[in-house]
Write a protein that holds these residues in place. Structure first.
Motif, PDB file in Angstrom:
ATOM      1  N   UNK A 218      64.064 -32.750 -15.100  1.00 46.55           N
ATOM      2  CA  UNK A 218      63.327 -33.572 -15.588  1.00 46.55           C
ATOM      3  C   UNK A 218      62.070 -34.356 -14.849  1.00 46.55           C
ATOM      4  N   UNK A 219      60.514 -34.153 -15.461  1.00 46.42           N
ATOM      5  CA  UNK A 219      59.156 -35.050 -14.709  1.00 46.42           C
ATOM      6  C   UNK A 219      59.356 -33.553 -13.382  1.00 46.42           C
ATOM      7  N   UNK A 220      59.270 -32.705 -13.143  1.00 44.16           N
ATOM      8  CA  UNK A 220      60.153 -32.122 -12.557  1.00 44.16           C
ATOM      9  C   UNK A 220      59.754 -30.623 -12.332  1.00 44.16           C
ATOM     10  N   UNK A 221      60.469 -29.681 -13.346  1.00 42.94           N
ATOM     11  CA  UNK A 221      59.997 -28.459 -14.265  1.00 42.94           C
ATOM     12  C   UNK A 221      59.087 -28.983 -15.289  1.00 42.94           C
ATOM     13  N   UNK A 222      58.337 -27.645 -15.359  1.00 42.37           N
ATOM     14  CA  UNK A 222      57.443 -27.583 -16.627  1.00 42.37           C
ATOM     15  C   UNK A 222      58.117 -27.590 -18.088  1.00 42.37           C
ATOM     16  N   UNK A 223      57.780 -28.213 -18.696  1.00 46.13           N
ATOM     17  CA  UNK A 223      58.190 -28.207 -20.481  1.00 46.13           C
ATOM     18  C   UNK A 223      57.800 -27.466 -21.127  1.00 46.13           C
ATOM     19  N   UNK A 224      58.303 -26.640 -21.914  1.00 45.25           N
ATOM     20  CA  UNK A 224      57.446 -24.942 -22.765  1.00 45.25           C
ATOM     21  C   UNK A 224      57.120 -26.411 -24.124  1.00 45.25           C
ATOM     22  N   UNK A 225      58.118 -26.540 -24.258  1.00 40.47           N
ATOM     23  CA  UNK A 225      58.579 -27.361 -25.449  1.00 40.47           C
ATOM     24  C   UNK A 225      56.835 -28.425 -25.277  1.00 40.47           C
ATOM     25  N   UNK A 226      56.950 -29.422 -24.525  1.00 41.46           N
ATOM     26  CA  UNK A 226      55.592 -29.879 -23.969  1.00 41.46           C
ATOM     27  C   UNK A 226      54.298 -29.816 -23.738  1.00 41.46           C
ATOM     28  N   UNK A 227      54.041 -28.177 -23.056  1.00 37.91           N
ATOM     29  CA  UNK A 227      52.756 -27.564 -22.726  1.00 37.91           C
ATOM     30  C   UNK A 227      52.683 -26.972 -24.334  1.00 37.91           C
ATOM     31  N   UNK A 228      53.931 -25.953 -25.252  1.00 42.96           N
ATOM     32  CA  UNK A 228      53.688 -25.486 -26.858  1.00 42.96           C
ATOM     33  C   UNK A 228      52.312 -26.543 -27.184  1.00 42.96           C
ATOM     34  N   UNK A 229      52.661 -27.797 -27.460  1.00 42.18           N
ATOM     35  CA  UNK A 229      53.067 -29.213 -28.335  1.00 42.18           C
ATOM     36  C   UNK A 229      51.366 -29.439 -27.900  1.00 42.18           C
ATOM     37  N   UNK A 230      50.867 -29.874 -26.372  1.00 48.47           N
ATOM     38  CA  UNK A 230      49.773 -30.082 -26.170  1.00 48.47           C
ATOM     39  C   UNK A 230      48.573 -28.205 -26.421  1.00 48.47           C
ATOM     40  N   UNK A 231      49.556 -27.305 -26.552  1.00 48.30           N
ATOM     41  CA  UNK A 231      48.398 -26.175 -26.724  1.00 48.30           C
ATOM     42  C   UNK A 231      48.183 -25.830 -28.152  1.00 48.30           C
ATOM     43  N   UNK A 232      49.182 -26.180 -29.165  1.00 51.21           N
ATOM     44  CA  UNK A 232      48.516 -26.726 -30.604  1.00 51.21           C
ATOM     45  C   UNK A 232      47.522 -27.460 -31.206  1.00 51.21           C
ATOM     46  N   UNK A 233      48.051 -28.737 -29.989  1.00 48.31           N
ATOM     47  CA  UNK A 233      47.173 -29.815 -30.809  1.00 48.31           C
ATOM     48  C   UNK A 233      45.885 -29.414 -29.972  1.00 48.31           C
ATOM     49  N   UNK A 234      45.859 -29.016 -29.136  1.00 44.22           N
ATOM     50  CA  UNK A 234      44.391 -28.517 -28.779  1.00 44.22           C
ATOM     51  C   UNK A 234      43.009 -27.205 -30.155  1.00 44.22           C
ATOM     52  N   UNK A 235      44.263 -27.219 -30.887  1.00 44.24           N
ATOM     53  CA  UNK A 235      43.671 -26.116 -31.601  1.00 44.24           C
ATOM     54  C   UNK A 235      42.476 -26.515 -32.666  1.00 44.24           C
ATOM     55  N   UNK A 236      42.747 -28.104 -33.284  1.00 42.78           N
ATOM     56  CA  UNK A 236      42.096 -28.442 -33.875  1.00 42.78           C
ATOM     57  C   UNK A 236      41.636 -30.045 -33.052  1.00 42.78           C
ATOM     58  N   UNK A 237      39.691 -30.123 -33.690  1.00 43.87           N
ATOM     59  CA  UNK A 237      39.344 -31.234 -33.351  1.00 43.87           C
ATOM     60  C   UNK A 237      40.026 -32.495 -33.957  1.00 43.87           C
TER      61      UNK A 237
ATOM     62  N   UNK B 279      56.578 -22.534 -10.861  1.00 44.06           N
ATOM     63  CA  UNK B 279      56.519 -23.646  -9.831  1.00 44.06           C
ATOM     64  C   UNK B 279      56.609 -25.580 -10.191  1.00 44.06           C
ATOM     65  N   UNK B 280      56.873 -26.305  -9.382  1.00 42.05           N
ATOM     66  CA  UNK B 280      57.373 -27.768  -9.971  1.00 42.05           C
ATOM     67  C   UNK B 280      56.578 -28.590 -10.576  1.00 42.05           C
ATOM     68  N   UNK B 281      55.713 -27.839 -11.827  1.00 39.22           N
ATOM     69  CA  UNK B 281      54.820 -28.789 -12.342  1.00 39.22           C
ATOM     70  C   UNK B 281      54.374 -29.641 -13.832  1.00 39.22           C
ATOM     71  N   UNK B 282      55.548 -30.158 -13.769  1.00 33.53           N
ATOM     72  CA  UNK B 282      56.017 -30.835 -15.163  1.00 33.53           C
ATOM     73  C   UNK B 282      56.509 -32.351 -13.858  1.00 33.53           C
ATOM     74  N   UNK B 283      55.976 -33.566 -14.600  1.00 37.79           N
ATOM     75  CA  UNK B 283      55.688 -35.206 -14.912  1.00 37.79           C
ATOM     76  C   UNK B 283      54.450 -35.133 -14.283  1.00 37.79           C
ATOM     77  N   UNK B 284      54.855 -36.545 -13.359  1.00 36.10           N
ATOM     78  CA  UNK B 284      53.589 -36.441 -12.475  1.00 36.10           C
ATOM     79  C   UNK B 284      52.677 -35.956 -11.203  1.00 36.10           C
ATOM     80  N   UNK B 285      52.484 -34.598 -11.469  1.00 39.17           N
ATOM     81  CA  UNK B 285      52.184 -33.481 -10.287  1.00 39.17           C
ATOM     82  C   UNK B 285      51.870 -34.231  -9.307  1.00 39.17           C
TER      83      UNK B 285
END
Lengths: 463, 463
Positions: A218-237, B279-285
């Motif tokens: 946690x806080x090291x690996x990129x989190x696909x759930x978080x990335x998807x949320x940000x990606x989806x939220x970027x599709x609306x103004x 790659x470790x792209x999660x958290x405070x990069x």
């Protein structure tokens, strides 16, 4: 042919007409389940014979799946040609135990006929058939007819789609009459003059090879759930509009005439909340509800899944995340395929902006791409719409409602293009008919109005 | 007591020691399944007798659930007191068919002992027991001992938690020794000097009374899936930091000493990708990987669910959407309860900013709130850590690795507080031991190192 005359005929013939409809409703023409294939074919044959008995010529058109019923009547080369579209197949009756009577043995109760297909589409199709029969008897059918009844509307429309271009000449016409819609309230008649199109896709983000321990990673690996949320939220103004470059390009504002007609049946925020439980706060919030539904495209998330979703906690960084998206499209926008590309490109761009490093190990995949039908809009001032509207007013005594429907009926747009005929969508269904659900029924009062409408329209179909 | 002496004794007694361990491993002390309750109690009794046979005093402490084994030895009031914590329960062996030998009949193979619990925690606990026995025989045990072995570490720790305050006096001490951790590679020894805490919650957005047709309602009804995505995406800043006001308050930067020790075992981006696929792209990069894991708190989405997630499309506006979130917390941050409130308040604030109208029909519910343990950090320059580190270096010939572990062992922080003893987490587990999985095993070389370490530490425990 006047209203009184038609009504008198109907009331005299009512018992016979309904008994024939009950026969039509007794076929288990469930197209989605292949074990009912024989029943579907029997139903098509029955209908074709019935058209012949009514005085039309009729044949079955074979397709790779279920046959189409094709019937026709030649009035005169000068008369306009009405192409009629309907479907003889029905939804499965499940759950059976929720029905109060046998879904394939129609029962009359409190002014309604209960059966699967009673409204959708056997009932609405049958008042048209009976109107044609009546007019032929009276020698009052003043148009050419080309009738095409498919058997797979409830299961994807494969048959008609695969032969549409081969039968192009058989369906050339002026007006494409479809009786498969409804009216927001029984007292008034309604003409549907707009349908939205539809495209759909599934977005998947994959990251770590497997779900990771959220303590260790946690806080090291990129989190696909978080990335998807940000990606989806970027599709609306922030204002609710769709943030896809070029998405709104080409859309015309509703005309003054359309706006006027639209407001004959306004929907207030409170009425909407009563209906759905929520205020209409979705989409382009600064625009009126009916404008948004009828004249504006949307992008909606239909589903999301990622990681652990059971009870309690499971502290992981999920290895993937997926969302289903669909867009309703409107006339004037780019073609469905182009639009789908536009949405996919925007998603890819936004993802690449977030993770420009190709070696990140994160992957975006867009799959299950579908363009399932184009939007449709009919000019409400065109002669056939005007005529339909006048007839409805004559029958109901109320101003006709014009509907720019947000939903899609994929085949109509294609059928209109291939046939060259302008769509005329008039139906008498009501919300309480429970179509696609147990205890489907059709108001016999509404059935009669359908008969009156078709009789009057077809007898006065000259431009 | 010198290393050579201890090693000679171990090699001479090896067969007997391992045969006793095999006995310990034969109990099906599976705490999570109540049908093994009798086996758990028998295991506790066996262990308690075994402590007595080794020369300690021992008793069972009853709890509302499974008993604790409590054993003690009084050396002298001047000597330091070592409190030892371990657990006699094990994970269920399922799936049984994946085991190459009976999980409750330990087998030696290729220098490893295979059995459920071989490492976690029976194996690691048993080298401590045998070291105590050895020192007592040699009259070389130079500290007081208070040993507390629980039977529910694998199933929530109810028993120990409910009696912890009652046994406060029984566990007062100077050093809290726990042998339930590991080392990143076999050649070097490791001391864990940091653990993160954990809080968790589930966020639910509900909207329309039921799933709505996305044609009729798309672009009109507010979409809970979209709202949840925007809400979740508002909880991180662009740089990957957590966007909860006050979340980072109070956290101290790692000291120069900590930084120095942390970098004795660096992890490169490429090594991380090899291990996890990303790659470790999660958290405070902008912060170093090991800093992020050991010294920084996180907020992770563990799961999301909304609407339709099967094959193909189902064009709905879902009526609700849910996400599971957990935070790893660090020393210096607010208390777990306060932190949980902070996160909940931020989520509520962001939601209310999006939908200030109380009549919207949209509802935010935060449920399944949990504070499951506080973070822990031990000063690596304190005497007991220094001593442990030196002994490990003596045994392995390599510099000792210091681990600020990102995961959580909830009871340790509480136990340290109640006992007043400073934690000393030294273990010899390896990634390949497959703890919690089929074919769990423990390297006998690592087992011996554990014996050597405990023997040397307990014989030299004077400050």
């Amino acid at each position: 042919m006047d209203l009184e005359q038609v009504k008198n005929y109907y009331l005299k013939e009512r018992e016979r007409i309904l008994s024939e409809l009950k026969q039509f409703l007794s076929f288990k023409s469930i197209s989605t389940n292949s074990s009912f294939k024989t029943e579907c074919i029997q139903c098509a044959k029955w209908l074709s014979s019935h058209f012949e008995a009514c005085g039309l010529e009729s044949t079955l058109i074979e397709t790779p799946t279920l046959p189409l019923v094709y019937s026709w009547y030649n009035c005169s080369p000068e008369a306009p040609t009405v192409v009629f579209y309907g479907h003889y197949d029905v939804q499965p009756p499940d759950p059976l135990e929720a029905w109060e009577s046998d879904p394939f043995c129609a029962v009359e109760k409190n002014g309604r006929l209960y059966a699967r297909g009673a409204q959708d589409n056997k009932g609405q199709l049958f008042y048209f058939v009976k109107a044609v029969e009546f007019l032929l008897k009276q020698k009052a059918l003043n148009c050419n007819l080309k009738i095409i009844i498919e058997g797979e509307e409830e299961s994807g429309g494969k048959g008609i789609t695969s032969v549409l271009n081969d039968i192009k000449d058989k369906i050339k016409g002026d007006v494409l009459l479809v009786c498969d819609t409804g009216t927001p309230y029984a007292e008034a008649g309604a003409v549907t003059v707009g349908l939205r199109g539809i495209i759909a896709l599934t977005v998947e983000i994959t990251g770590p090879r497997k779900d990771l321990h959220s303590g260790v990673h946690g806080g090291v690996a990129p989190n696909p759930a978080q990335i998807l949320c940000t990606l989806l939220s970027s599709l609306h103004n922030k204002d609710g509009s769709v943030a896809v470059t070029g998405f709104y390009e080409g859309i015309a504002e509703p005309t003054a005439e359309e706006l006027k007609l639209l407001n004959t049946f306004p929907v207030t925020d409170n009425l909407y909340k009563e209906l759905t439980g929520v205020l209409p706060l979705g989409g382009e919030r600064d625009k009126d509800l009916l404008i948004r539904r009828g004249f504006r495209p949307t992008l909606e998330i239909n589903g999301i899944t990622s990681g652990y979703t059971g009870q309690g906690m499971k502290t992981i960084v999920p290895h993937n995340a997926e969302a289903k998206i669909s867009c309703r499209t409107v006339v004037g926008q780019k073609k469905p395929e182009e639009l789908l590309n536009l949405v996919c490109s925007q998603i890819e761009k936004n993802f690449n902006d977030m993770f420009p490093n190709k070696e990140s190990g994160l992957h975006l995949r867009i799959k299950e791409k579908v363009t399932a039908g184009e939007a449709l809009k009919v000019n409400p001032t065109s002669w056939h719409i005007q005529k339909a509207s006048e007839i409805l007013k004559e029958i109901t005594g109320k101003e006709t409602i014009f509907i720019w429907e947000g939903a899609s009926i994929p085949i109509i747009s294609e059928l209109s293009k291939v046939s060259g005929a302008l769509p005329l969508l008039v139906g008498f269904g009501l919300e309480e008919d429970n179509i696609h659900a147990p205890n489907e029924s059709f108001s016999l009062e509404q059935f009669m109005k359908g008969f009156l409408f078709c009789s009057l329209f077809l007898s006065k179909a000259e431009k």
